[in-house]
Design an enzyme around this catalytic site. Structure first.
Site, mmCIF file in Angstrom:
data_model
loop_
_atom_site.group_PDB
_atom_site.id
_atom_site.type_symbol
_atom_site.label_atom_id
_atom_site.label_comp_id
_atom_site.label_asym_id
_atom_site.label_seq_id
_atom_site.Cartn_x
_atom_site.Cartn_y
_atom_site.Cartn_z
ATOM 1 N N HIS A 58 0.815 -0.976 0.088
ATOM 2 C CA HIS A 58 -0.495 -0.135 0.361
ATOM 3 C C HIS A 58 0.663 0.995 0.123
ATOM 4 O O HIS A 58 0.631 2.228 0.876
ATOM 5 C CB HIS A 58 -1.082 0.007 1.272
ATOM 6 C CG HIS A 58 -2.173 1.442 1.702
ATOM 7 N ND1 HIS A 58 -2.358 2.108 1.316
ATOM 8 C CD2 HIS A 58 -3.538 0.648 1.551
ATOM 9 C CE1 HIS A 58 -2.801 3.100 1.520
ATOM 10 N NE2 HIS A 58 -4.130 1.830 1.837
ATOM 11 N N GLU B 277 -1.025 1.508 -5.384
ATOM 12 C CA GLU B 277 -0.193 -0.174 -4.665
ATOM 13 C C GLU B 277 -0.761 -1.031 -5.465
ATOM 14 O O GLU B 277 -1.891 -0.950 -6.160
ATOM 15 C CB GLU B 277 -1.966 -0.079 -3.392
ATOM 16 C CG GLU B 277 -1.713 1.427 -2.804
ATOM 17 C CD GLU B 277 -3.217 1.263 -2.021
ATOM 18 O OE1 GLU B 277 -3.750 0.050 -2.236
ATOM 19 O OE2 GLU B 277 -3.414 2.556 -2.041
HETATM 20 O O1 TA6 Z 1 -5.966 1.686 -0.697
HETATM 21 C C1 TA6 Z 1 -7.460 2.273 0.065
HETATM 22 C C2 TA6 Z 1 -7.956 1.923 0.715
HETATM 23 O O2 TA6 Z 1 -8.519 0.974 0.429
HETATM 24 C C3 TA6 Z 1 -9.413 3.257 0.868
HETATM 25 O O3 TA6 Z 1 -10.294 2.944 0.699
HETATM 26 C C4 TA6 Z 1 -8.848 4.154 2.135
HETATM 27 O O4 TA6 Z 1 -9.543 2.685 3.610
HETATM 28 C C5 TA6 Z 1 -7.190 3.283 2.069
HETATM 29 O O5 TA6 Z 1 -7.348 1.791 1.998
HETATM 30 C C6 TA6 Z 1 -6.559 3.269 4.051
HETATM 31 O O6 TA6 Z 1 -6.916 2.918 4.405
HETATM 32 P P1 TA6 Z 1 -6.796 3.046 5.956
HETATM 33 O O7 TA6 Z 1 -7.104 0.653 6.764
HETATM 34 O O8 TA6 Z 1 -4.769 2.266 5.634
HETATM 35 O O9 TA6 Z 1 -6.502 4.138 7.251
#
Ligand code: TA6
Length: 325
Positions: free
Chosen positions: A188, A292
Site C-alpha cells: 500500500h 498500490e
Molecule cells: O487502498 C485504498 C483504501 O482501501 C481506501 O479505501 C482507504 O481506506 C485507504 O485504503 C486507507 O485505509 P487504512 O485502513 O490504511 O486507513
C-alpha cells in the site's frame, strides 16, 4: 543497522554505498522511509502517524495481507465475498460453519511484530543488492481464530545499486491438515509528491477498474494519463507490470515495477476524508498519492506446501526519462 525508532520501536536502516537509504520497522515490516542519494525523502509519512501498536503507521509502505479492500472469507474453498462497507475497518463475517471472525479491511500483517529471518531461502532476485534485511511473519494463535490457516510470510527489503527499493514477498501455505487457503494482497505504497494537482499517472489509461467510491462498480478508464482534482479510490484490474507517477514540479518520475501483482489501487482521500482521519494532517492529501501493487480481483489460492511470490520494485528517475517510454 539496528536501532530504536519512534516510541522505542525496533527499526532497521539500510544504506546503499552511493548514499540512498531506507528504514523499516519490525512492527508491520513497515517501510517508513526511502531516500535517494541526495537524501531526498521519496515516501509520504503523515506527520500525525501513530507509532503505537495495534494502530497501523500512516504512510510509507503498509503490507496488506491476508486481504485488501474486498472482504473475503475463505472457508474450505467456499469463497464468500462481502462487499467492503465504507468507514467500517473491522467487518464481521460469518463463515458457512457459523464461525465468526474479524479481519480488518487490510488484514493483520501491518499490525504485527515481525522477526528477523535468520534462515531465509535464496532470493535470486536481489543478488545485486548488498543492503537488505529479511523479515518473517508466521501464524499466531490469535490470528488463527480470525483466519484459520497456517502460513509463513518471508519478506526481503533491499536497496539496489541505483537506489531502487525492492520488496520481495514469499508466502507459503504451511497447513499440515491439507487445507488450501486464498488471500488478497497489496503493497500500500504512499508516494511523496510536491502537489497532487500537478501529478500524472501513466500506464492505467483504458483499463477497467472497480470504483470504491461507487460501491465497487466496474468502469473503464477514459482519456489518457490520470490526473487528480478530487478524492479517488480505484482498483485497476489486469494492469501492466510498469506504472509511472510523474511529479511535474519536482521533474521526477516514480516507476513502479511489479511481478505477481496484476492489479493496482490508486487512492487519494482529498480534503473531506483527510479531515476525517485523526492520523492524517488536513492538508497532507496535497502531498501524497497511493499507487498500490496488488492482487485483489482474483484471490491467490495456495495448496499446502505451495508458495506465492510478489515483487515490487520502485525507482525515482528524472522525468525526462519516463514520459511515454
Ligand atoms: O487502498 C485504498 C483504501 O482501501 C481506501 O479505501 C482507504 O481506506 C485507504 O485504503 C486507507 O485505509 P487504512 O485502513 O490504511 O486507513
Amino acid at each position: 543497522e539496528f536501532c530504536k525508532g519512534v516510541n522505542g520501536l525496533d527499526k532497521v536502516i539500510l544504506r546503499e554505498s552511493r548514499g540512498s537509504s531506507a528504514e523499516v520497522y519490525l512492527y508491520g515490516a513497515h517501510v517508513t522511509s526511502w531516500k535517494n542519494d541526495h537524501g531526498e525523502e521519496l515516501l509520504f509519512l503523515s506527520s500525525k502517524a501513530v507509532f503505537k501498536p495495534p494502530k497501523a503507521i500512516r504512510g510509507g509502505i503498509p503490507i496488506c495481507f491476508p486481504q485488501i479492500c474486498l472482504l473475503l472469507a475463505i472457508w474450505e474453498e467456499k469463497l464468500i465475498i462481502i462487499r467492503h462497507l465504507n468507514n467500517i475497518t473491522t467487518l464481521l463475517f460469518a463463515c458457512e460453519f457459523g464461525g465468526l471472525g474479524t479481519l480488518d479491511q487490510h488484514g493483520f500483517a501491518r499490525n504485527r511484530l515481525w522477526s528477523i529471518d535468520d534462515d531465509p531461502p535464496p532470493f535470486p532476485t536481489n543478488t545485486l543488492s548488498k543492503a537488505f534485511v529479511d523479515l518473517i511473519l508466521k501464524t499466531s494463535e490469535e490470528d488463527s481464530k480470525n483466519w484459520p490457516h497456517s502460513f509463513e510470510y518471508r519478506l526481503r527489503i533491499a536497496l539496489g545499486p541505483g537506489g531502487d527499493l525492492m520488496l520481495t514477498s514469499r508466502i507459503r501455505n504451511t497447513n499440515s491438515e491439507g487445507k488450501p487457503f486464498s488471500f488478497t494482497f497489496a503493497y500500500h505504497t504512499y508516494f511523496s509528491v510536491s502537489d497532487i494537482s500537478e501529478v500524472r499517472v501513466e500506464g492505467l489509461e483504458t483499463l477497467d477498474y472497480l470504483d470504491n467510491l461507487q460501491n465497487k462498480e466496474r468502469f473503464t478508464e477514459q482519456g489518457d494519463a490520470l490526473t487528480f482534482e478530487s478524492e479517488v479510490d480505484k482498483i485497476y484490474l489486469s494492469t501492466p507490470t510498469k506504472i509511472a507517477i510523474i511529479d511535474h514540479e519536482k521533474k521526477r518520475t516514480f516507476v513502479v515495477r511489479k511481478d505477481g501483482l496484476p492489479d493496482a489501487v490508486v487512492w487519494n482521500p482529498w480534503d473531506k476524508k483527510a479531515k476525517a482521519m485523526a492520523d492524517f494532517g488536513d492538508d497532507e492529501y496535497k502531498h501524497m498519492l497511493c499507487v498500490e501493487a496488488a492482487a485483489i480481483e482474483k484471490p491467490i489460492t495456495l495448496k499446502p506446501g505451495e508458495e506465492w511470490k510478489g515483487r515490487l520494485e520502485l525507482s525515482a528517475v528524472p522525468s525526462s526519462y519516463c514520459s511515454g517510454q
